[in-house]
Design a protein around this motif. Structure first.
Motif, PDB file in Angstrom:
ATOM      1  N   THR A 102      -8.619  -5.471 -20.345  1.00 28.33           N
ATOM      2  CA  THR A 102      -8.945  -4.372 -19.442  1.00 28.33           C
ATOM      3  C   THR A 102      -8.075  -4.494 -18.190  1.00 28.33           C
ATOM      4  O   THR A 102      -7.972  -5.571 -17.612  1.00 28.33           O
ATOM      5  N   VAL A 103      -7.440  -3.396 -17.797  1.00 27.38           N
ATOM      6  CA  VAL A 103      -6.610  -3.380 -16.601  1.00 27.38           C
ATOM      7  C   VAL A 103      -7.208  -2.378 -15.621  1.00 27.38           C
ATOM      8  O   VAL A 103      -7.421  -1.213 -15.974  1.00 27.38           O
ATOM      9  N   VAL A 104      -7.485  -2.824 -14.411  1.00 32.38           N
ATOM     10  CA  VAL A 104      -8.059  -1.954 -13.391  1.00 32.38           C
ATOM     11  C   VAL A 104      -7.288  -2.102 -12.083  1.00 32.38           C
ATOM     12  O   VAL A 104      -6.683  -3.142 -11.812  1.00 32.38           O
ATOM     13  N   ASN A 105      -7.316  -1.054 -11.282  1.00 34.55           N
ATOM     14  CA  ASN A 105      -6.737  -1.086  -9.937  1.00 34.55           C
ATOM     15  C   ASN A 105      -7.855  -1.226  -8.916  1.00 34.55           C
ATOM     16  O   ASN A 105      -8.849  -0.490  -8.963  1.00 34.55           O
ATOM     17  N   CYS A 106      -7.691  -2.157  -7.991  1.00 39.13           N
ATOM     18  CA  CYS A 106      -8.685  -2.414  -6.956  1.00 39.13           C
ATOM     19  C   CYS A 106      -8.056  -2.121  -5.591  1.00 39.13           C
ATOM     20  O   CYS A 106      -7.126  -2.816  -5.159  1.00 39.13           O
ATOM     21  N   ASN A 107      -8.558  -1.099  -4.915  1.00 40.72           N
ATOM     22  CA  ASN A 107      -7.944  -0.627  -3.674  1.00 40.72           C
ATOM     23  C   ASN A 107      -8.276  -1.511  -2.477  1.00 40.72           C
ATOM     24  O   ASN A 107      -9.316  -2.165  -2.426  1.00 40.72           O
ATOM     25  N   ALA A 108      -7.365  -1.483  -1.505  1.00 46.67           N
ATOM     26  CA  ALA A 108      -7.673  -2.051  -0.196  1.00 46.67           C
ATOM     27  C   ALA A 108      -8.719  -1.163   0.474  1.00 46.67           C
ATOM     28  O   ALA A 108      -8.614   0.064   0.460  1.00 46.67           O
ATOM     29  N   LEU A 143      -0.045  -7.319  -6.708  1.00 47.77           N
ATOM     30  CA  LEU A 143      -0.297  -6.586  -5.474  1.00 47.77           C
ATOM     31  C   LEU A 143       0.771  -5.516  -5.320  1.00 47.77           C
ATOM     32  O   LEU A 143       1.967  -5.819  -5.319  1.00 47.77           O
ATOM     33  N   ASN A 144       0.327  -4.273  -5.199  1.00 51.67           N
ATOM     34  CA  ASN A 144       1.231  -3.135  -5.057  1.00 51.67           C
ATOM     35  C   ASN A 144       1.149  -2.600  -3.633  1.00 51.67           C
ATOM     36  O   ASN A 144       0.060  -2.286  -3.146  1.00 51.67           O
ATOM     37  N   ILE A 145       2.297  -2.477  -2.986  1.00 50.73           N
ATOM     38  CA  ILE A 145       2.298  -2.129  -1.570  1.00 50.73           C
ATOM     39  C   ILE A 145       3.620  -1.433  -1.224  1.00 50.73           C
ATOM     40  O   ILE A 145       4.653  -1.706  -1.820  1.00 50.73           O
ATOM     41  N   ARG A 146       3.569  -0.528  -0.251  1.00 53.66           N
ATOM     42  CA  ARG A 146       4.723   0.299   0.110  1.00 53.66           C
ATOM     43  C   ARG A 146       5.196  -0.027   1.525  1.00 53.66           C
ATOM     44  O   ARG A 146       4.389  -0.060   2.463  1.00 53.66           O
ATOM     45  N   LEU A 147       6.492  -0.277   1.666  1.00 53.80           N
ATOM     46  CA  LEU A 147       7.034  -0.636   2.972  1.00 53.80           C
ATOM     47  C   LEU A 147       7.093   0.582   3.888  1.00 53.80           C
ATOM     48  O   LEU A 147       7.632   1.628   3.522  1.00 53.80           O
ATOM     49  N   LYS A 148       6.552   0.430   5.086  1.00 55.68           N
ATOM     50  CA  LYS A 148       6.538   1.510   6.080  1.00 55.68           C
ATOM     51  C   LYS A 148       7.713   1.414   7.047  1.00 55.68           C
ATOM     52  O   LYS A 148       8.363   2.414   7.373  1.00 55.68           O
ATOM     53  N   SER A 149       7.983   0.213   7.534  1.00 54.15           N
ATOM     54  CA  SER A 149       9.091   0.041   8.475  1.00 54.15           C
ATOM     55  C   SER A 149       9.489  -1.428   8.516  1.00 54.15           C
ATOM     56  O   SER A 149       8.739  -2.311   8.098  1.00 54.15           O
ATOM     57  N   LYS A 150      10.665  -1.674   9.029  1.00 52.61           N
ATOM     58  CA  LYS A 150      11.103  -3.033   9.312  1.00 52.61           C
ATOM     59  C   LYS A 150      12.117  -2.968  10.447  1.00 52.61           C
ATOM     60  O   LYS A 150      12.743  -1.931  10.689  1.00 52.61           O
ATOM     61  N   GLY A 151      12.225  -4.069  11.175  1.00 52.81           N
ATOM     62  CA  GLY A 151      13.176  -4.113  12.274  1.00 52.81           C
ATOM     63  C   GLY A 151      13.520  -5.543  12.621  1.00 52.81           C
ATOM     64  O   GLY A 151      12.704  -6.452  12.443  1.00 52.81           O
ATOM     65  N   ASP A 170       9.845   2.966   2.706  1.00 49.50           N
ATOM     66  CA  ASP A 170       9.268   3.996   1.839  1.00 49.50           C
ATOM     67  C   ASP A 170       9.421   3.696   0.352  1.00 49.50           C
ATOM     68  O   ASP A 170       9.385   4.607  -0.479  1.00 49.50           O
ATOM     69  N   THR A 171       9.538   2.420   0.010  1.00 51.32           N
ATOM     70  CA  THR A 171       9.629   1.990  -1.382  1.00 51.32           C
ATOM     71  C   THR A 171       8.414   1.139  -1.725  1.00 51.32           C
ATOM     72  O   THR A 171       7.961   0.320  -0.928  1.00 51.32           O
ATOM     73  N   GLY A 177      -3.697   7.903   2.490  1.00 50.46           N
ATOM     74  CA  GLY A 177      -3.506   8.693   1.272  1.00 50.46           C
ATOM     75  C   GLY A 177      -3.017   7.883   0.094  1.00 50.46           C
ATOM     76  O   GLY A 177      -3.575   6.850  -0.260  1.00 50.46           O
ATOM     77  N   SER A 178      -1.915   8.342  -0.521  1.00 47.08           N
ATOM     78  CA  SER A 178      -1.400   7.729  -1.740  1.00 47.08           C
ATOM     79  C   SER A 178      -0.649   6.432  -1.465  1.00 47.08           C
ATOM     80  O   SER A 178      -0.153   5.801  -2.393  1.00 47.08           O
ATOM     81  N   SER A 179      -0.541   6.027  -0.211  1.00 43.54           N
ATOM     82  CA  SER A 179       0.173   4.786   0.125  1.00 43.54           C
ATOM     83  C   SER A 179      -0.757   3.594   0.289  1.00 43.54           C
ATOM     84  O   SER A 179      -0.347   2.542   0.781  1.00 43.54           O
ATOM     85  N   LYS A 180      -2.011   3.730  -0.108  1.00 40.37           N
ATOM     86  CA  LYS A 180      -2.977   2.639   0.012  1.00 40.37           C
ATOM     87  C   LYS A 180      -2.563   1.472  -0.889  1.00 40.37           C
ATOM     88  O   LYS A 180      -2.278   1.655  -2.070  1.00 40.37           O
ATOM     89  N   PRO A 181      -2.516   0.232  -0.362  1.00 40.73           N
ATOM     90  CA  PRO A 181      -2.227  -0.929  -1.217  1.00 40.73           C
ATOM     91  C   PRO A 181      -3.338  -1.133  -2.248  1.00 40.73           C
ATOM     92  O   PRO A 181      -4.495  -0.783  -2.008  1.00 40.73           O
ATOM     93  N   TYR A 182      -2.983  -1.738  -3.363  1.00 38.17           N
ATOM     94  CA  TYR A 182      -3.992  -2.016  -4.382  1.00 38.17           C
ATOM     95  C   TYR A 182      -3.574  -3.203  -5.239  1.00 38.17           C
ATOM     96  O   TYR A 182      -2.384  -3.554  -5.322  1.00 38.17           O
ATOM     97  N   LEU A 183      -4.567  -3.848  -5.831  1.00 34.90           N
ATOM     98  CA  LEU A 183      -4.351  -4.913  -6.792  1.00 34.90           C
ATOM     99  C   LEU A 183      -4.500  -4.356  -8.195  1.00 34.90           C
ATOM    100  O   LEU A 183      -5.444  -3.618  -8.480  1.00 34.90           O
ATOM    101  N   THR A 184      -3.585  -4.693  -9.081  1.00 38.48           N
ATOM    102  CA  THR A 184      -3.726  -4.395 -10.500  1.00 38.48           C
ATOM    103  C   THR A 184      -4.159  -5.679 -11.191  1.00 38.48           C
ATOM    104  O   THR A 184      -3.416  -6.667 -11.196  1.00 38.48           O
ATOM    105  N   ILE A 185      -5.369  -5.665 -11.738  1.00 39.46           N
ATOM    106  CA  ILE A 185      -5.960  -6.872 -12.318  1.00 39.46           C
ATOM    107  C   ILE A 185      -6.171  -6.674 -13.814  1.00 39.46           C
ATOM    108  O   ILE A 185      -6.806  -5.711 -14.244  1.00 39.46           O
ATOM    109  N   ASP A 186      -5.616  -7.591 -14.590  1.00 42.40           N
ATOM    110  CA  ASP A 186      -5.775  -7.612 -16.046  1.00 42.40           C
ATOM    111  C   ASP A 186      -6.791  -8.706 -16.370  1.00 42.40           C
ATOM    112  O   ASP A 186      -6.561  -9.882 -16.069  1.00 42.40           O
TER     113      ASP A 186
END
Length: 264
Positions: free
Chosen positions: A2-8, A83-91, A139-140, A193-202
């Protein structure tokens, strides 16, 4: 399987801003002076002090994320976590190439944050590989695979904290090269919105677990595969596994190990 996504569901930016500290002092603080809950960033940040405070530091940020893992059964075997996560900025105004990493975190609560949580991201127990500054693009989306320590830290049927810190200076206790009043950071989206981090757990249910669905009995075999017990399931010795009968108001059956079982 079973594979599920668990949101932050919660995160806290633990921010030390103000004062002048040596590098050894600021990374060893027991508390920070600011907590920003569910502010839209998951950040590790370093800020130098203004001149003439040479080799002094005024800012250091760490972040703790809480993931909702209540849907993960308490008696399951977790096979992998990503862990799935999207980069917002870096400097990198300081020109120090800051790297990040996800680590073990033990906040006082998974419902809110306090200034003392600043010191609870241990830096000793990494959950993922290094996040190199030069390898990530704004933004990736990125997927970071948990190691054995990260998998073991998943709180089944509960809430799982994960910490984010700078790796090459904060965790390694190495003072960055100093230039007055500049910042370097890595910053991921938090819960917009759609940029919420989440864990994919198998995960798989525990071997030997049995249950009833409709008129059939099921169990997980030694390979964690779901099996239905029927009169045609036979063992090598030819004895039928799955034979079932009623005694009074109770169901009984013979399991795959030829043991008599009763439905409780």
């Amino acid at each position: 399987m079973t594979v599920v996504n668990c949101n932050a569901i919660l995160h806290g930016q633990l921010s030390q801003l103000g004062g002048t500290y040596t590098w050894a002092q600021i990374i060893a603080l027991a508390e920070c002076n600011g907590v920003y809950t569910n502010y839209d960033q998951i950040i590790c940040l370093i800020q130098s002090a203004v001149a003439p405070n040479t080799d002094k530091w005024t800012g250091l940020d760490r972040t703790i994320i809480i993931f909702d893992t209540t849907t993960i059964p308490a008696d399951c075997a977790i096979k992998s976590v990503k862990l799935n996560i999207r980069l917002k900025s870096k400097g990198d105004q300081l020109s120090i190439t800051p790297n990040g990493r996800f680590y073990k975190a033990t906040p006082a609560s998974t419902e809110s944050f306090v200034v003392g949580d600043f010191a609870t991201i241990d830096g000793i127990t990494p959950y993922t590989n290094l996040i190199a500054y030069g390898d990530v693009v704004v933004d990736t989306w990125y997927e970071y695979t948990f190691n054995a320590a990260g998998i073991a830290a998943i709180v089944k049927a509960g809430k799982t904290p994960v910490g984010f810190r700078n790796a090459n200076y904060d965790v390694n206790a190495v003072a960055p090269a100093w230039t007055a009043n500049l910042l370097s950071w890595l910053n991921f989206y938090s819960d917009i919105g759609s940029s919420k981090p989440y864990l994919t757990i198998d995960y798989r249910l525990s071997k030997g677990q049995r249950w009833v669905s409709g008129q059939y009995f099921y169990y997980l075999d030694e390979n964690y595969d779901k099996r239905r017990i029927t009169g045609t399931d036979t063992l090598a010795n030819g004895t039928i596994a799955g034979q079932r009968w009623v005694e009074g108001t109770e169901w009984h059956w013979i399991d795959e190990n030829l043991d008599e079982r009763k439905v409780e």
